[in-house]
Design an enzyme around this catalytic site. Structure first.
Site, short mmCIF file in Angstrom:
data_model
loop_
_atom_site.label_atom_id
_atom_site.label_comp_id
_atom_site.label_asym_id
_atom_site.label_seq_id
_atom_site.Cartn_x
_atom_site.Cartn_y
_atom_site.Cartn_z
N SER A 166 1.34 -1.25 -0.22
CA SER A 166 -0.01 0.22 -0.02
C SER A 166 1.30 1.29 -0.41
O SER A 166 2.02 1.19 0.16
CB SER A 166 -0.70 -0.12 1.27
N TYR A 197 -1.71 -1.53 10.40
CA TYR A 197 -2.33 -1.61 9.52
C TYR A 197 -0.31 -0.79 8.69
O TYR A 197 -0.12 -1.75 7.49
CB TYR A 197 -3.17 -0.89 8.32
#
Length: 255
Positions: free
Chosen positions: A145, A158
């Site tokens: 990401s 995350y």
């Protein structure tokens, strides 16, 4: 000069979290490029739906209904499903996020995110690598990401796991390059997925995203799956240890 081969004919690919969003798009793009696909996800109904979509493209689909954190069971089931075939491409796509601010993160949230996003990806890569080493070829693609590269406002655990995935990509590429195993990652920005669905309904939040995205729009899933096909195919044979950010230019600005 010539155009390299982007086809995946007769190859066997594995996609974790392969029934929705990014995983589904990648699985279908692999099938369109000629690969058979093993889908791993929790929901049997969703697995059957995507399996039928793959078969409608003339390719075989195999389904494993299992939580990604049960990676030991998944390895056993993949062994049965592949039935002696080598695994040509493995995509670590399954992931989760809990958007807590740092001071609110609980130990349970920590364990869930770490086990799903990082621990399972490593041990499944280890398994895939052991198969690919025997044939001295293979492609591992990790879905990271932009949050693994740039700071985000919430979701610190995350972001930590996605950063770890980028570093894991580099280390595995270095260690396994001698076996002609390519290990790369893709770093998406905002695409319409189950993880972003609620956020993308907030007009103010979307506006904040677009202000930091030079292309001034949310990505389309097919624009991400093309990057996966490139990395999985012979066209990507000389790329390894890299993270390809498919982000509309977001990493120019930060968020």
């Amino acid at each position: 000069m010539y155009l390299p081969d982007f086809r995946l004919d007769e190859q066997l690919a594995v996609v974790t979290g392969g029934t929705k969003g990014i995983g589904r798009a990648i699985a279908l793009s692999f099938a369109q490029s000629g690969a058979d696909v093993i889908l791993i996800a929790r929901n049997q109904k969703h697995l059957e739906t995507v399996s039928k979509e793959i078969e409608s493209l003339g390719r075989r689909a195999y389904v494993i209904a299992e939580d990604i954190s049960n990676y030991k069971v998944i390895k056993e089931k993949v062994e049965t499903v592949r039935d002696g075939r080598t695994i040509d491409v493995w995509v670590n796509n399954a992931g989760m996020n809990i958007r807590s601010e740092a001071e609110d993160v609980t130990e349970d949230e920590w364990e869930q995110i770490i086990n799903t996003n990082m621990k399972s990806a490593f041990f499944l890569s280890q398994y895939a690598g052991s198969i690919m080493k025997k044939k001295k070829r293979g492609k591992i693609i990790n879905i990271s990401s932009v949050g693994g590269h740039m700071a985000l406002r919430t979701g610190v655990v995350y972001a930590m796991t996605k950063s770890a995935m980028i570093q894991m990509t580099k280390n595995l590429a270095l260690e396994w390059g001698k076996y002609q195993i390519n290990v790369n990652a893709i770093g998406p920005w905002y695409f319409p997925t189950s993880l972003t669905e609620e956020l993308l309904q907030d007009d103010d939040y979307v506006q904040a995203i677009l202000e930091r995205t030079p292309l001034k729009r949310i990505g389309k899933l097919e624009e991400l799956s093309g990057a996966a096909v490139f990395l999985a195919s012979d066209a990507g044979n000389y790329m390894t240890g890299q993270t390809l950010f498919v982000d509309g230019g977001m990493t120019i600005y930060g968020f």
